[in-house]
Design a protein around this motif. Structure first.
Motif, PDB file in Angstrom:
ATOM      1  N   CYS A   1       0.832  -1.201   0.000  1.00  0.00           N
ATOM      2  CA  CYS A   1       0.000   0.000   0.000  1.00  0.00           C
ATOM      3  C   CYS A   1       0.871   1.258   0.000  1.00  0.00           C
ATOM      4  O   CYS A   1       0.632   2.188  -0.768  1.00  0.00           O
ATOM      5  CB  CYS A   1      -0.943  -0.023   1.204  1.00  0.00           C
ATOM      6  N   VAL A   2       1.892   1.269   0.859  1.00  0.00           N
ATOM      7  CA  VAL A   2       2.778   2.422   0.963  1.00  0.00           C
ATOM      8  C   VAL A   2       3.601   2.576  -0.314  1.00  0.00           C
ATOM      9  O   VAL A   2       3.681   3.670  -0.888  1.00  0.00           O
ATOM     10  CB  VAL A   2       3.687   2.304   2.208  1.00  0.00           C
ATOM     11  N   GLN A   3       4.198   1.481  -0.791  1.00  0.00           N
ATOM     12  CA  GLN A   3       5.056   1.560  -1.979  1.00  0.00           C
ATOM     13  C   GLN A   3       4.287   1.981  -3.228  1.00  0.00           C
ATOM     14  O   GLN A   3       4.816   2.697  -4.072  1.00  0.00           O
ATOM     15  CB  GLN A   3       5.745   0.218  -2.219  1.00  0.00           C
TER      16      GLN A   3
ATOM     17  N   ASP B   1      -9.801  -3.538  -5.258  1.00  0.00           N
ATOM     18  CA  ASP B   1      -9.285  -2.462  -6.111  1.00  0.00           C
ATOM     19  C   ASP B   1      -7.771  -2.314  -6.050  1.00  0.00           C
ATOM     20  O   ASP B   1      -7.146  -1.917  -7.034  1.00  0.00           O
ATOM     21  CB  ASP B   1      -9.933  -1.127  -5.726  1.00  0.00           C
ATOM     22  N   PHE B   2      -7.165  -2.618  -4.908  1.00  0.00           N
ATOM     23  CA  PHE B   2      -5.736  -2.339  -4.737  1.00  0.00           C
ATOM     24  C   PHE B   2      -4.874  -3.557  -4.404  1.00  0.00           C
ATOM     25  O   PHE B   2      -3.653  -3.481  -4.491  1.00  0.00           O
ATOM     26  CB  PHE B   2      -5.527  -1.301  -3.621  1.00  0.00           C
TER      27      PHE B   2
ATOM     28  N   VAL C   1      -3.996  -3.761   3.487  1.00  0.00           N
ATOM     29  CA  VAL C   1      -4.029  -3.389   4.897  1.00  0.00           C
ATOM     30  C   VAL C   1      -4.326  -4.579   5.800  1.00  0.00           C
ATOM     31  O   VAL C   1      -4.956  -5.550   5.379  1.00  0.00           O
ATOM     32  CB  VAL C   1      -5.068  -2.289   5.211  1.00  0.00           C
ATOM     33  N   HIS C   2      -3.885  -4.436   7.030  1.00  0.00           N
ATOM     34  CA  HIS C   2      -4.336  -5.295   8.123  1.00  0.00           C
ATOM     35  C   HIS C   2      -5.374  -4.485   8.870  1.00  0.00           C
ATOM     36  O   HIS C   2      -5.214  -3.277   9.059  1.00  0.00           O
ATOM     37  CB  HIS C   2      -3.179  -5.622   9.077  1.00  0.00           C
ATOM     38  N   ALA C   3      -6.440  -5.138   9.336  1.00  0.00           N
ATOM     39  CA  ALA C   3      -7.432  -4.488  10.188  1.00  0.00           C
ATOM     40  C   ALA C   3      -7.768  -5.427  11.341  1.00  0.00           C
ATOM     41  O   ALA C   3      -7.827  -6.642  11.162  1.00  0.00           O
ATOM     42  CB  ALA C   3      -8.691  -4.161   9.386  1.00  0.00           C
ATOM     43  N   SER C   4      -7.993  -4.862  12.497  1.00  0.00           N
ATOM     44  CA  SER C   4      -8.365  -5.659  13.666  1.00  0.00           C
ATOM     45  C   SER C   4      -9.620  -6.463  13.357  1.00  0.00           C
ATOM     46  O   SER C   4     -10.526  -5.982  12.673  1.00  0.00           O
ATOM     47  CB  SER C   4      -8.632  -4.745  14.861  1.00  0.00           C
ATOM     48  N   ASP C   5      -9.674  -7.693  13.882  1.00  0.00           N
ATOM     49  CA  ASP C   5     -10.813  -8.566  13.589  1.00  0.00           C
ATOM     50  C   ASP C   5     -11.885  -8.577  14.666  1.00  0.00           C
ATOM     51  O   ASP C   5     -12.884  -9.271  14.540  1.00  0.00           O
ATOM     52  CB  ASP C   5     -10.334  -9.991  13.302  1.00  0.00           C
TER      53      ASP C   5
END
Length: 138
Positions: free
Chosen positions: A12-14, A104-105, A114-118
Protein backbone atom coordinates in the motif's frame (compact mmCIF):
# COMPACT_ATOMS: atom_id res chain seq x y z
CA UNK A 1 -17.52 4.29 19.68
CA UNK A 2 -15.30 1.40 18.66
CA UNK A 3 -11.63 1.69 17.75
CA UNK A 4 -9.63 -0.41 15.31
CA UNK A 5 -6.04 -0.67 14.18
CA UNK A 6 -5.15 -0.40 10.51
CA UNK A 7 -1.71 -1.25 9.15
CA UNK A 8 -1.14 0.13 5.68
CA UNK A 9 1.06 -2.71 4.46
CA UNK A 10 4.28 -2.35 2.43
CA UNK A 11 2.44 -2.78 -0.88
CA UNK A 12 0.00 0.00 0.00
CA UNK A 13 2.78 2.42 0.96
CA UNK A 14 5.06 1.56 -1.98
CA UNK A 15 2.26 1.87 -4.54
CA UNK A 16 1.12 5.20 -3.02
CA UNK A 17 -2.40 4.03 -2.17
CA UNK A 18 -2.39 5.25 1.46
CA UNK A 19 -4.30 8.45 0.68
CA UNK A 20 -6.95 6.69 -1.39
CA UNK A 21 -7.46 3.97 1.22
CA UNK A 22 -7.54 6.39 4.14
CA UNK A 23 -9.97 8.51 2.14
CA UNK A 24 -12.36 5.57 1.89
CA UNK A 25 -12.28 5.14 5.64
CA UNK A 26 -12.93 8.85 6.17
CA UNK A 27 -15.75 8.87 3.59
CA UNK A 28 -17.34 6.02 5.53
CA UNK A 29 -17.51 8.36 8.52
CA UNK A 30 -14.57 7.09 10.55
CA UNK A 31 -12.20 9.40 12.42
CA UNK A 32 -8.42 9.12 12.36
CA UNK A 33 -7.29 9.23 16.00
CA UNK A 34 -3.63 8.23 15.62
CA UNK A 35 -1.08 7.59 12.87
CA UNK A 36 2.63 7.05 12.42
CA UNK A 37 5.07 5.51 9.98
CA UNK A 38 7.27 2.75 11.35
CA UNK A 39 9.44 -0.14 10.26
CA UNK A 40 8.13 -3.37 11.76
CA UNK A 41 10.78 -5.33 13.65
CA UNK A 42 10.91 -9.13 13.84
CA UNK A 43 10.01 -8.99 17.55
CA UNK A 44 6.99 -6.74 16.97
CA UNK A 45 5.83 -8.86 14.04
CA UNK A 46 6.19 -12.07 16.04
CA UNK A 47 4.05 -10.54 18.80
CA UNK A 48 1.45 -9.17 16.38
CA UNK A 49 1.21 -12.41 14.42
CA UNK A 50 1.65 -14.72 17.43
CA UNK A 51 -1.44 -16.68 16.37
CA UNK A 52 0.42 -17.86 13.23
CA UNK A 53 4.08 -17.41 14.21
CA UNK A 54 4.57 -21.18 14.46
CA UNK A 55 3.12 -21.87 11.00
CA UNK A 56 5.40 -22.76 8.07
CA UNK A 57 4.28 -19.69 6.11
CA UNK A 58 5.13 -17.20 8.90
CA UNK A 59 8.68 -16.38 7.66
CA UNK A 60 7.13 -15.15 4.40
CA UNK A 61 4.80 -12.85 6.36
CA UNK A 62 7.71 -11.48 8.39
CA UNK A 63 9.82 -10.92 5.28
CA UNK A 64 6.99 -9.09 3.48
CA UNK A 65 5.84 -6.99 6.44
CA UNK A 66 9.39 -5.85 7.27
CA UNK A 67 10.35 -5.16 3.63
CA UNK A 68 9.31 -1.50 3.73
CA UNK A 69 8.06 0.98 6.34
CA UNK A 70 4.33 0.85 7.02
CA UNK A 71 1.79 3.35 8.30
CA UNK A 72 -0.10 2.29 11.41
CA UNK A 73 -3.34 4.09 12.14
CA UNK A 74 -6.01 4.02 14.79
CA UNK A 75 -9.53 4.75 13.61
CA UNK A 76 -12.72 5.32 15.56
CA UNK A 77 -16.37 5.01 14.61
CA UNK A 78 -19.68 3.30 15.20
CA UNK A 79 -19.45 -0.45 14.58
CA UNK A 80 -16.09 0.23 12.94
CA UNK A 81 -14.63 -3.29 13.13
CA UNK A 82 -17.40 -4.87 11.05
CA UNK A 83 -17.73 -1.89 8.70
CA UNK A 84 -13.99 -1.72 7.97
CA UNK A 85 -13.85 -5.43 7.23
CA UNK A 86 -16.78 -4.97 4.83
CA UNK A 87 -14.99 -2.09 3.07
CA UNK A 88 -11.86 -4.23 2.77
CA UNK A 89 -13.43 -7.35 1.30
CA UNK A 90 -12.02 -10.85 1.84
CA UNK A 91 -8.43 -11.34 3.00
CA UNK A 92 -7.56 -12.90 -0.36
CA UNK A 93 -7.56 -9.96 -2.75
CA UNK A 94 -8.12 -12.34 -5.67
CA UNK A 95 -11.54 -13.14 -4.18
CA UNK A 96 -12.41 -9.54 -3.31
CA UNK A 97 -15.03 -7.76 -5.41
CA UNK A 98 -14.18 -4.59 -7.32
CA UNK A 99 -15.25 -1.63 -5.24
CA UNK A 100 -13.72 -3.10 -2.08
CA UNK A 101 -10.32 -1.87 -0.97
CA UNK A 102 -8.64 -5.22 -1.51
CA UNK A 103 -10.49 -5.81 -4.76
CA UNK A 104 -9.28 -2.46 -6.11
CA UNK A 105 -5.74 -2.34 -4.74
CA UNK A 106 -4.70 -5.82 -3.53
CA UNK A 107 -2.90 -8.66 -5.30
CA UNK A 108 -3.34 -11.84 -3.25
CA UNK A 109 -3.70 -13.31 0.25
CA UNK A 110 -0.71 -11.47 1.75
CA UNK A 111 -0.25 -8.50 -0.57
CA UNK A 112 -3.68 -7.19 0.36
CA UNK A 113 -3.20 -3.51 1.19
CA UNK A 114 -4.03 -3.39 4.90
CA UNK A 115 -4.34 -5.29 8.12
CA UNK A 116 -7.43 -4.49 10.19
CA UNK A 117 -8.36 -5.66 13.67
CA UNK A 118 -10.81 -8.57 13.59
CA UNK A 119 -12.68 -7.72 16.79
CA UNK A 120 -13.26 -4.82 19.16
CA UNK A 121 -11.14 -6.57 21.80
CA UNK A 122 -8.24 -7.14 19.38
CA UNK A 123 -8.55 -3.53 18.22
CA UNK A 124 -7.82 -2.36 21.77
CA UNK A 125 -4.92 -4.80 22.15
CA UNK A 126 -3.42 -3.92 18.76
CA UNK A 127 -3.74 -0.15 19.25
CA UNK A 128 -1.94 -0.50 22.60
CA UNK A 129 0.77 -2.57 20.87
CA UNK A 130 1.58 0.17 18.35
CA UNK A 131 0.67 3.40 20.16
CA UNK A 132 1.41 5.00 23.52
CA UNK A 133 -1.68 6.39 25.26
CA UNK A 134 -0.64 10.00 24.50
CA UNK A 135 -0.42 9.21 20.75
CA UNK A 136 -4.18 8.55 20.52
CA UNK A 137 -6.42 11.60 20.09
CA UNK A 138 -9.92 10.23 20.61
Amino acid sequence: MQKTLIIFKPDCVQKKHVGAVLGRFEQAGFSLIGAKMIRLTPALLREHYSHVADKPFYPEIEKFMSSHPVLVAALQGDNIVAKVRELLGPTDSKKAAKGTIRGDFGADMMVNVVHASDSEENGKIEIARFFKADEIFA
